[in-house]
Write a protein that holds these residues in place. Sequence first.
Motif, PDB file in Angstrom:
ATOM      1  N   GLY A 126      52.540 -18.508  87.248  1.00 54.97           N
ATOM      2  CA  GLY A 126      53.819 -19.153  87.540  1.00 54.97           C
ATOM      3  C   GLY A 126      54.843 -19.057  86.433  1.00 54.97           C
ATOM      4  N   HIS A 127      54.651 -18.151  85.485  1.00 54.10           N
ATOM      5  CA  HIS A 127      55.578 -18.004  84.363  1.00 54.10           C
ATOM      6  C   HIS A 127      56.777 -17.128  84.694  1.00 54.10           C
ATOM      7  N   ILE A 128      56.732 -16.455  85.823  1.00 57.70           N
ATOM      8  CA  ILE A 128      57.814 -15.541  86.205  1.00 57.70           C
ATOM      9  C   ILE A 128      58.490 -16.095  87.450  1.00 57.70           C
ATOM     10  N   LEU A 129      59.811 -16.302  87.365  1.00 55.94           N
ATOM     11  CA  LEU A 129      60.564 -16.860  88.486  1.00 55.94           C
ATOM     12  C   LEU A 129      60.976 -15.791  89.495  1.00 55.94           C
ATOM     13  N   HIS A 130      61.292 -14.614  89.003  1.00 50.16           N
ATOM     14  CA  HIS A 130      61.794 -13.544  89.863  1.00 50.16           C
ATOM     15  C   HIS A 130      61.279 -12.208  89.336  1.00 50.16           C
ATOM     16  N   ILE A 131      60.803 -11.364  90.231  1.00 50.43           N
ATOM     17  CA  ILE A 131      60.325 -10.032  89.842  1.00 50.43           C
ATOM     18  C   ILE A 131      61.286  -8.994  90.386  1.00 50.43           C
ATOM     19  N   HIS A 132      61.699  -8.089  89.513  1.00 58.15           N
ATOM     20  CA  HIS A 132      62.647  -7.041  89.868  1.00 58.15           C
ATOM     21  C   HIS A 132      61.969  -5.677  89.682  1.00 58.15           C
ATOM     22  N   PRO A 133      61.569  -5.017  90.797  1.00 53.75           N
ATOM     23  CA  PRO A 133      60.944  -3.697  90.652  1.00 53.75           C
ATOM     24  C   PRO A 133      62.003  -2.632  90.359  1.00 53.75           C
ATOM     25  N   VAL A 134      61.682  -1.711  89.468  1.00 52.90           N
ATOM     26  CA  VAL A 134      62.605  -0.663  89.043  1.00 52.90           C
ATOM     27  C   VAL A 134      61.854   0.660  88.963  1.00 52.90           C
ATOM     28  N   GLY A 158      70.702 -16.102  85.977  1.00 52.13           N
ATOM     29  CA  GLY A 158      70.413 -14.687  85.792  1.00 52.13           C
ATOM     30  C   GLY A 158      71.717 -13.909  85.698  1.00 52.13           C
ATOM     31  N   MET A 159      71.752 -12.915  84.830  1.00 59.35           N
ATOM     32  CA  MET A 159      72.946 -12.085  84.689  1.00 59.35           C
ATOM     33  C   MET A 159      72.582 -10.654  85.026  1.00 59.35           C
ATOM     34  N   SER A 160      73.497  -9.966  85.645  1.00 59.79           N
ATOM     35  CA  SER A 160      73.260  -8.551  85.943  1.00 59.79           C
ATOM     36  C   SER A 160      74.465  -7.736  85.503  1.00 59.79           C
ATOM     37  N   GLY A 161      74.228  -6.483  85.251  1.00 62.59           N
ATOM     38  CA  GLY A 161      75.287  -5.577  84.826  1.00 62.59           C
ATOM     39  C   GLY A 161      74.668  -4.288  84.335  1.00 62.59           C
ATOM     40  N   TYR A 162      75.486  -3.310  84.103  1.00 62.79           N
ATOM     41  CA  TYR A 162      74.978  -2.019  83.647  1.00 62.79           C
ATOM     42  C   TYR A 162      74.453  -2.115  82.215  1.00 62.79           C
ATOM     43  N   SER A 163      73.657  -1.159  81.839  1.00 66.05           N
ATOM     44  CA  SER A 163      73.080  -1.126  80.502  1.00 66.05           C
ATOM     45  C   SER A 163      74.186  -1.110  79.452  1.00 66.05           C
ATOM     46  N   GLY A 164      74.080  -1.988  78.493  1.00 66.98           N
ATOM     47  CA  GLY A 164      75.064  -2.045  77.416  1.00 66.98           C
ATOM     48  C   GLY A 164      76.281  -2.893  77.730  1.00 66.98           C
TER      49      GLY A 164
END
Length: 83
Positions: free
Chosen positions: A64-72, A6-12
């Motif tokens: 089971g198709h989703i490994l991680h859920i990120h609420p926003v 998984g990668m994270s970072g600001y939009s763009g």
Amino acid sequence: MSIHIGMSGYSGAGKTTVSRLLSLRHTTEWRPRITTQPPRKGSVPGTEYYYATNEEFVAHSAAGHILHIHPVVKDKRPYMTGI
């Protein structure tokens, strides 16, 4: 054995671009994230995101198709993004 990155970072920041390049270089599979967020202007479903209703999202999660859920919360509207 499967390895999930998984990668994270600001939009763009280039998360999608980098992850796609890595998947090409290492002959792995790249999959778009699933989200209940409404499509942004000019976005193409299935390229960066798969856009789903809340019901579809829950069904994918239950299957089971989703490994991680990120609420926003964006613009005072809650939505979920899954990997």
